[in-house]
Design an enzyme around this catalytic site. Sequence first.
Site, short mmCIF file in Angstrom:
data_model
loop_
_atom_site.label_atom_id
_atom_site.label_comp_id
_atom_site.label_asym_id
_atom_site.label_seq_id
_atom_site.Cartn_x
_atom_site.Cartn_y
_atom_site.Cartn_z
N ASP A 287 4.00 -4.91 14.96
CA ASP A 287 4.89 -5.23 16.09
C ASP A 287 6.30 -5.07 15.56
OD1 ASP A 287 5.63 -8.10 15.59
OD2 ASP A 287 3.39 -7.80 15.37
N ASP B 202 8.11 -7.90 16.10
CA ASP B 202 8.49 -9.32 16.28
C ASP B 202 9.02 -9.47 17.52
OD1 ASP B 202 8.22 -11.94 14.92
OD2 ASP B 202 10.40 -12.21 14.42
#
Length: 303
Positions: free
Chosen positions: A217, A219
């Site tokens: 991802d 974040d």
Amino acid sequence: MAAEWHEDAVQVGIIGGSGLYDLEALTDVREVRVTTPYGDPSDALVVGSLGGIRVAFLPRHGRRHQIVPTNVPARANIYALKSLGVRQLISVSAVGSLREDFRPGDLVTPDQIVDRTRNRNGTTFFDENLVVHVPFGEPFCGRLRELLGSAARHATDTAVHAAGTYCCMEGPQFSTRAESELYRSWGLDIIGMTAVPEAKLAREAELCYAGLALVTDYDCWRADSEDVSASAVTEVMRRNSAAAKASMATLLASLDPEPKCGCQDALATSVITPLDAVSETTRDRNRLLVGRYFAAQEPKPAA
């Protein structure tokens, strides 16, 4: 320490993170339960063969993912692997990206760590009347890290980043947006919750240690991406676990089980306390780790 296993020593350890709870490619498999002076490891160790090398696999959070990052029994995990003969250790973990070009699905072999943890217990094996200061300027073994990165490039069609600074946060919550932007301003590259104290303890145990970080991802800093969530991390890790396993198999097929590396002698100039100042209890607890250095200080018998 007690282990239900008495065959040839294990040479390589693999610690699996979120989404990597087993290693199906292992043959001649058996479970080994180890007790250590530092408590029980995260789970039973699965010992088998891969690429002609004896391997011990350990799921960091337990095979049912029941242990939060703060409570991972890192000392017991590293000690248990060392007690089985492990000399080289690969850590697989999920991380968030703090850079645009480190995309979800990419792999990273980090070369540096910034420690932002606060509540970790057991960050050293040497905390009772035995002072040991290990060098930690390069927290990952450069030799093993390069071999791991090369194996990942050959085994997968995934982008593999040869270096990166791993920001280890406490968790279990993910970052705030302000924290994420702060870490980016520092020039950090990826963020996770498990490299500390694992890397520190591996160095104290004189193990070659390298990490394979799977980017899941962005974040929460990227405006056009959804904030990181546990379900999203799990899904990306599920897809990427095949790349991690292929990388492990390729690495082990060509890995020297007898490494010649400075990591293997990390304590040679690190033990400060003289033997006669160390209690018998501490000597016994740490004999696996520093026994050879104790032996060098033992008085020689009279001729």
